[in-house]
Design a protein around this motif. Structure first.
Motif, PDB file in Angstrom:
ATOM      1  N   CYS A  90      -4.819  -0.466   6.101  1.00 47.86           N
ATOM      2  CA  CYS A  90      -5.711   0.702   6.137  1.00 47.86           C
ATOM      3  C   CYS A  90      -7.017   0.474   5.368  1.00 47.86           C
ATOM      4  O   CYS A  90      -7.914   1.299   5.416  1.00 47.86           O
ATOM      5  CB  CYS A  90      -4.995   1.945   5.609  1.00 47.86           C
TER       6      CYS A  90
ATOM      7  N   CYS B 283       0.841  -1.197   0.000  1.00 44.95           N
ATOM      8  CA  CYS B 283       0.000   0.000   0.000  1.00 44.95           C
ATOM      9  C   CYS B 283       0.877   1.249   0.000  1.00 44.95           C
ATOM     10  O   CYS B 283       1.653   1.462   0.928  1.00 44.95           O
ATOM     11  CB  CYS B 283      -0.892  -0.023   1.237  1.00 44.95           C
TER      12      CYS B 283
ATOM     13  N   CYS C 202       0.277   3.400   3.304  1.00 43.46           N
ATOM     14  CA  CYS C 202       0.642   3.024   4.681  1.00 43.46           C
ATOM     15  C   CYS C 202       1.642   1.885   4.763  1.00 43.46           C
ATOM     16  O   CYS C 202       1.988   1.460   5.868  1.00 43.46           O
ATOM     17  CB  CYS C 202      -0.621   2.661   5.461  1.00 43.46           C
TER      18      CYS C 202
ATOM     19  N   CYS D 276      -5.847  -3.131   0.974  1.00 49.15           N
ATOM     20  CA  CYS D 276      -4.763  -3.044   1.956  1.00 49.15           C
ATOM     21  C   CYS D 276      -5.191  -3.738   3.247  1.00 49.15           C
ATOM     22  O   CYS D 276      -6.264  -3.461   3.780  1.00 49.15           O
ATOM     23  CB  CYS D 276      -4.409  -1.592   2.226  1.00 49.15           C
TER      24      CYS D 276
HETATM   25 ZN   LIG Z   1      -2.817   0.856   3.450  1.00 54.55          ZN
END
Ligand SMILES: [Zn+2]
Length: 163
Positions: A130, A94, A97, A127
């Protein structure tokens, strides 16, 4: 191979995640905290700061100093320094994050994908950290294009012989 990008390398960090590398990016950390984190988690510190690179070297942390250049140069330098090959999209993380992406079926995330992209995309990801959803959208071509540019910039990044 895991990385810790300094505050000036936000874009580089996002791209590293996109092409498959675990990259930490934390804002507003003191130099001491950055160095401690790099050592504790055994991450290669990526920095544009010569002073920070020197300190890292003294402490025995792995560090790569990146001169002020473009994203292609940054990524080319990182890949060639450690003999790495981009793993997009197989190992893409991701970009927001650094979480691992999970393959998901369209049915699981349908409401989160714009209608136009539902049919044109074959693969979807979510993800694990997140929850952001990804698909083969317009960015896809840009990513491929950048990877081509890196290849041209650093042919050995893909293990090819340089004539
Ligand atoms: Zn993420």
């Amino acid at each position: 191979m895991r990385f810790l990008a300094d505050e000036m390398l936000k874009k580089t960090a996002r791209w590293l995640r996109l092409i498959g590398f675990d990259t930490l990016y934390l804002e507003k950390l003191s130099d001491a905290a950055v160095l401690e984190k790099a050592l504790m988690e055994e991450r290669v510190l990526l920095t544009r700061d010569e002073e920070l690179a020197k300190q890292a070297g003294k402490l025995g942390a792995a560090v790569l100093l990146l001169p002020q250049q473009g994203i292609v140069e940054d990524l080319g330098k990182i890949l060639s320094a450690y003999g790495l090959t981009p793993a997009f999209p197989e190992k893409t993380r991701c970009p927001e994050c650094n979480g691992a992406l999970l393959d998901v079926k369209l049915e699981e995330i349908e409401g989160e994908v714009p209608e136009g992209s539902r049919e044109s995309s074959k693969r979807f990801w979510k993800c694990s950290s997140c929850g952001k959803v990804y698909w083969e959208g317009a960015h896809w071509k840009n990513i491929k294009r950048l990877l081509d540019q890196i290849d041209e910039h650093v042919p050995e990044a893909k293990g090819q012989n340089v004539a």
